[in-house]
Motif scaffolding. Structure first.
Motif, short mmCIF file in Angstrom:
data_model
loop_
_atom_site.label_atom_id
_atom_site.label_comp_id
_atom_site.label_asym_id
_atom_site.label_seq_id
_atom_site.Cartn_x
_atom_site.Cartn_y
_atom_site.Cartn_z
N LEU A 181 2.88 11.84 -102.31
CA LEU A 181 2.59 10.55 -101.72
C LEU A 181 2.72 10.73 -100.21
CD1 LEU A 181 1.99 7.55 -101.87
CD2 LEU A 181 4.39 7.11 -102.27
N PRO B 206 1.85 -7.71 -93.69
CA PRO B 206 0.66 -8.45 -93.30
C PRO B 206 0.87 -9.36 -92.10
CG PRO B 206 1.29 -8.93 -95.60
CD PRO B 206 2.15 -7.82 -95.12
N ASN B 207 2.06 -9.93 -91.98
CA ASN B 207 2.30 -10.84 -90.87
C ASN B 207 2.29 -10.15 -89.52
OD1 ASN B 207 2.59 -13.61 -91.50
ND2 ASN B 207 4.22 -12.96 -92.91
N LEU C 238 -1.17 -9.18 -88.49
CA LEU C 238 -1.93 -10.25 -87.85
C LEU C 238 -1.44 -10.55 -86.45
CD1 LEU C 238 -2.89 -12.07 -90.96
CD2 LEU C 238 -4.26 -12.29 -88.89
N ASP C 239 -0.13 -10.44 -86.28
CA ASP C 239 0.41 -10.64 -84.93
C ASP C 239 -0.19 -9.62 -83.96
OD1 ASP C 239 1.87 -12.74 -85.77
OD2 ASP C 239 3.77 -11.64 -85.98
N LYS D 152 3.41 1.27 -93.75
CA LYS D 152 2.53 0.10 -93.68
C LYS D 152 3.21 -1.05 -92.97
CE LYS D 152 -0.53 1.00 -97.47
NZ LYS D 152 -0.23 1.29 -98.86
N ARG E 294 -5.77 4.22 -88.17
CA ARG E 294 -6.48 5.48 -88.44
C ARG E 294 -6.04 6.59 -87.49
NH1 ARG E 294 -10.82 1.83 -89.04
NH2 ARG E 294 -11.97 2.54 -87.22
N LEU F 194 -14.97 -2.49 -89.62
CA LEU F 194 -14.59 -3.83 -90.00
C LEU F 194 -13.62 -4.31 -88.93
CD1 LEU F 194 -13.63 -3.75 -93.78
CD2 LEU F 194 -15.22 -5.35 -92.70
N ALA G 118 -3.00 -8.19 -84.24
CA ALA G 118 -4.40 -8.56 -84.02
C ALA G 118 -4.47 -9.64 -82.93
CB ALA G 118 -5.03 -9.05 -85.30
N SER H 84 -9.15 -3.01 -85.80
CA SER H 84 -10.12 -2.40 -86.67
C SER H 84 -9.47 -2.12 -88.03
CB SER H 84 -10.58 -1.10 -86.02
OG SER H 84 -11.53 -0.45 -86.81
N LEU H 85 -10.18 -2.38 -89.08
CA LEU H 85 -9.66 -2.12 -90.42
C LEU H 85 -10.52 -1.06 -91.11
CD1 LEU H 85 -8.91 -5.73 -91.75
CD2 LEU H 85 -7.29 -4.09 -90.80
N PRO H 86 -9.94 -0.25 -92.01
CA PRO H 86 -8.53 -0.07 -92.31
C PRO H 86 -7.74 0.34 -91.06
CG PRO H 86 -9.91 1.16 -93.86
CD PRO H 86 -10.80 0.64 -92.81
N GLU I 209 0.49 6.92 -96.39
CA GLU I 209 -0.04 6.03 -97.42
C GLU I 209 1.09 5.29 -98.11
OE1 GLU I 209 -2.78 8.49 -99.80
OE2 GLU I 209 -3.55 9.14 -97.85
N SER I 210 2.30 5.52 -97.66
CA SER I 210 3.44 4.93 -98.35
C SER I 210 3.76 3.56 -97.76
CB SER I 210 4.66 5.84 -98.21
OG SER I 210 5.16 5.77 -96.88
N GLU I 211 4.60 2.85 -98.46
CA GLU I 211 5.03 1.52 -98.04
C GLU I 211 5.70 1.58 -96.65
OE1 GLU I 211 4.21 -1.87 -98.68
OE2 GLU I 211 3.67 -0.65 -100.42
N GLN J 222 -0.41 2.50 -105.40
CA GLN J 222 -0.04 3.24 -104.22
C GLN J 222 0.16 4.72 -104.54
OE1 GLN J 222 3.78 2.62 -102.42
NE2 GLN J 222 2.72 2.30 -100.49
N ARG K 171 -18.47 -5.08 -87.46
CA ARG K 171 -18.78 -5.06 -86.04
C ARG K 171 -19.61 -3.82 -85.75
NH1 ARG K 171 -12.94 -5.27 -83.11
NH2 ARG K 171 -12.66 -3.34 -84.24
#
Ligand code: SF4
Ligand code: SF4
Ligand code: SF4
Ligand code: SF4
Lengths: 358, 381
Positions: free
Chosen positions: B264, B276-277, B280-281, B273, B295, A44, B283, B290-292, B268-270, A254, A34
């Motif tokens: 670590l 993924p579901n 998207l929700d 994060k 930020r 992105l 979004a 915006s990806l990544p 940047e750790s699990e 990771q 974008r």
């Protein structure tokens, strides 16, 4: 091959296709570059609302992050996503899928014959406005625009290898080629004349000629990187920020081994080494990190150039990795990202290789 | 009071000779200082026990490719050794080392921290693209000549802690015309070195004091102007968003920062994060993301984690491929958070890290909160 004739420019046509996919609920989200019109800032976008498509610039010659990396985890959400990817981003994504870091299951991939992207510094300095119109003109004529990323100038994999839909833009017009059943199915009902056509081979040949020449030159300039002395010379100024690995679509660990506790000195070893050598570099293992990354992933390097772009001391990381990668991958007749079914060389062994062990 | 080191023709060379001498005389076992890399366009930290190698080193390097405290951290974070090391670094590197010692990452018992009057550093990108101009520029800076602000690292033009820090030994040269260097002991360790060399600390320092004071005045003014500008730029959420609009999430800023020592990073750790579901929700809820992702969360998060210890060294800005003034923002915020806790990062004055210490009196409120929350209404004593 079944192809759709695009009446407007490729960006407009793909923007319309993406909006169509969203509003007809064929996909839940769209991944595309974008650009914010007011500020010129690029990113992105993962867009779900069709009205958000106005900012989409699917073929902006910019890569703020390798989209293959960005797509990786969200591709496993189970939602249907249409993603516009540059050929090296698609290949990077394919390499990740092989490492179980992504999935093609609910994905419609759209790519294009790629003219290359500009380095980040050109994007940040606001030169894009001037550069892009000239870029579009030149690439339509199969000429190489000036000022691209070094690895883009030298990229011979500019034709998408396994996209559902690929776009070709030449002086004779723009076409959307439908490569898969999924592509046929998703574009059903989308307006546009269907014809039987392939991408113009002479256009591709002309591009290839300049790319191959540039690649020869690039690799030549990196000849001095061969051997340990060469690597010390090139990577001697590395500050160990590991930015190159964080933006790499292939480096998915990771917690990188080279950032683990294994790579800080323990005192007895440190004192022994200092005594033996009289002087040591701190932090340690600058070159070892590069050698490690070279052996861990260079055979899968897709030459996207992200690593060079983020290197704060301007080391030509991408060129070195691409060159080394092609050499190792070549031994196995392996092309990274060509096919998601193709096994990664170091992860397979053949029965006859086990002879000695047995 | 200070001891005097005659200079001869070259300031950096005189400091080299001093370091060589203390190695030869076994006053320390090793010295950590910068050395030019083989390709000639940068410097690296070298720890040396062989005194002949000191000849190839450079006491004061024009650039700061790796923050010195990061180099020290890699040496002692797994435990301190038995050898005595003298580290010659810039004042902001000394201050970061002191912060890291409070965080248990740098062990100082066998460490002698030595600093010098710092004229600022040349930004990495300009040095790498033209090393010889960079060296010329740095020579001018050392000689106190005027150079244009745009040529120096932005953090250095607004640095007010360019001289005396809490180092064990300080090399003062401002205002002395390049003819001598003052060796100013800052601790018993520093004093011991001078004694071992039989260098009496008997010189009064008023000329140098005055030069430092004058320079500080100038630096304070430019820092205040820089803070004002940054404060304007980051006003409100939109301001922050604009400043970081071009961030590509490479995390170079975190990697270059001496204070960010986590192997670590939490962000940047699990744990940090979204799955993924839900990604998207969110979004869908917002029409797009915006990806990544995350930020801003990273930057504000990093800020809360480390801003009390930020030493304004500017490494984060220097490493940013998107030219974001990260250090200006972090310094601005650090100035305020540190003031709020009456804390100054990098001081070795016995002040513990604010978030690592609490006073009993601060717990009284908690006691009430706990007792209110208890079913019976009484807290355990
Ligand atoms: S980005 Fe550059 S400086 Fe950072 S680790 Fe990679 S090669 Fe080294
Ligand atoms: S090593 Fe560099 S060029 Fe190769 S895939 Fe990774 S980021 Fe791209
Ligand atoms: S946040 Fe930036 S300026 Fe502050 S200590 Fe870290 S690198 Fe230095
Ligand atoms: S270095 Fe710059 S681009 Fe990278 S994460 Fe930090 S602010 Fe963002």
């Amino acid at each position: 091959m079944n192809s759709i004739v695009m009446k407007q420019d490729a960006s407009t046509a793909i923007r319309e296709l993406l909006a169509y996919l969203l509003s007809s609920s064929r996909v839940d989200a769209v991944l595309t570059m974008r650009q914010v019109p007011e500020t010129g800032s690029c990113d992105l976008g993962l867009i779900t609302d069709p009205s958000g498509m106005v900012e989409a610039e699917p073929f902006l010659p910019v890569m703020t992050a390798n989209a293959g990396q960005a797509l990786s985890s969200i591709s496993m959400s189970g939602k249907r996503i249409a993603a516009v990817l540059k050929p090296c981003e698609l290949r990077g994504f394919t390499e990740r899928v092989k490492r179980e870091q992504g999935s093609f299951d609910n994905l419609l991939t759209i790519s294009s014959i790629c003219g290359g992207v500009f380095p980040l510094e050109k994007v940040i300095s606001g030169d894009l406005e001037k550069l892009v119109p000239r870029y579009i003109e030149k690439t339509a004529r199969a000429e190489a625009p000036r000022g691209l990323r070094e690895t883009c100038k030298a990229c011979e994999e500019f034709v998408p290898m396994n996209a559902d839909i690929s776009v070709s833009v030449t002086e004779h017009g723009s076409l959307m080629h439908l490569h898969s059943d999924r592509a046929e199915e998703y574009t059903e009902g989308f307006e546009g004349e269907r014809i039987e056509a392939r991408a113009d081979q002479s256009h591709i040949d002309r591009m290839m000629k300049s790319r191959s020449a540039a690649k020869g030159k690039l690799f030549q300039s990196l000849e001095k990187s061969s051997g340990l002395d060469g690597l010390v010379d090139l990577f001697g100024k590395c500050v160990g920020c590991h930015g190159c690995s964080r933006v790499c679509p292939i480096c998915y660990c990771q917690h990188c081994d080279f950032e683990s506790i294994n790579f800080d000195y323990n005192q007895p070893y440190f004192q022994e080494s200092l005594e033996a050598r009289g002087a040591l570099r701190l932090p340690p293992d600058t070159i070892l990190f590069q050698l490690g990354r070279l052996t861990h992933m260079s055979f899968s390097c897709v030459g996207c150039g992200m690593c060079s772009d983020v290197c704060p001391v301007s080391i030509p990381v991408a060129g070195i990795f691409k060159k080394t990668g092609e050499r190792t991958a070549g031994l196995f007749d392996y092309v990274p990202g060509r096919d998601s079914e193709e096994p990664i060389p170091v992860m397979v062994f053949k029965e006859e290789e086990l002879g000695d062990i047995g | 009071m200070a001891a005097v080191l005659p200079v001869g023709s070259d300031l950096s060379g005189a400091m080299n000779r001093f370091l060589k001498t203390i190695l030869e005389k076994d006053i320390v076992d090793a010295v950590l200082m910068p050395m030019k890399v083989p390709s000639g366009d940068s410097f690296a930290w070298i720890i040396m026990s062989d005194s002949s190698i000191v000849d190839d080193a450079e006491a004061m390097a024009p650039v700061m490719p790796v923050q010195g405290a990061r180099a020290l951290r890699s040496l002692t974070r797994k435990g301190e050794g038995s050898i005595r090391v003298l580290a010659l670094m810039r004042p902001c590197e000394i201050r970061a080392a002191i912060e890291l010692s409070k965080l248990g990452q740098v062990k100082t018992e066998n460490l002698i921290l030595a600093a010098y009057d710092c004229p600022g550093a040349v930004p990495m990108d300009s040095f790498v693209s033209d090393p010889s101009s960079g060296e010329d520029l740095f020579r001018k800076m050392l000689a106190g000549e005027d150079v244009s602000a745009g040529e120096v690292k932005p953090s250095c033009t607004s640095c007010v802690e360019f001289s005396m820090t809490d180092a064990d030994l300080h090399f003062g040269h401002f205002g002395l015309g390049g003819t001598e260097v003052l060796l100013i002991p800052g601790s018993p360790k520093g004093m011991e070195i001078l004694e071992a060399l039989e260098l009496p600390a008997d010189r009064e320092t008023s000329i140098w004091d005055e030069a430092v004071r004058k320079r500080r005045e100038k630096q304070v003014a430019s820092r205040d102007a820089a803070f004002e500008e940054t404060g304007e730029n980051i006003r409100g959420v939109q301001g922050m968003l604009n400043v970081f609009a071009d961030c590509i999430s490479c995390r170079n800023c975190r990697a270059a920062c001496p204070i960010c020592y986590c192997r670590l990073c939490h962000f940047e750790s699990e744990t940090a994060k979204q799955d993924p579901n839900s990604r998207l929700d969110s979004a869908v809820t917002r029409g797009g993301i915006s990806l990544p992702a995350d930020r801003m969360l990273f930057h504000t998060g990093r800020m809360t984690h480390m801003s009390l210890s930020c030493v304004s060294c500017g490494q984060c800005s220097d490493a940013c491929p998107a030219d974001i003034p990260v250090a200006q923002v972090f310094s601005f915020v650090a100035d305020r958070t540190q003031k709020a806790f009456e804390y100054s990062a990098g001081r070795n004055d016995g002040d513990p890290l604010p978030l690592r210490s609490f006073m009993k009196s601060e717990l009284s409120g908690i006691h009430e909160m706990v007792s209110d929350a208890e079913p019976g209404g009484h807290a355990h004593e």
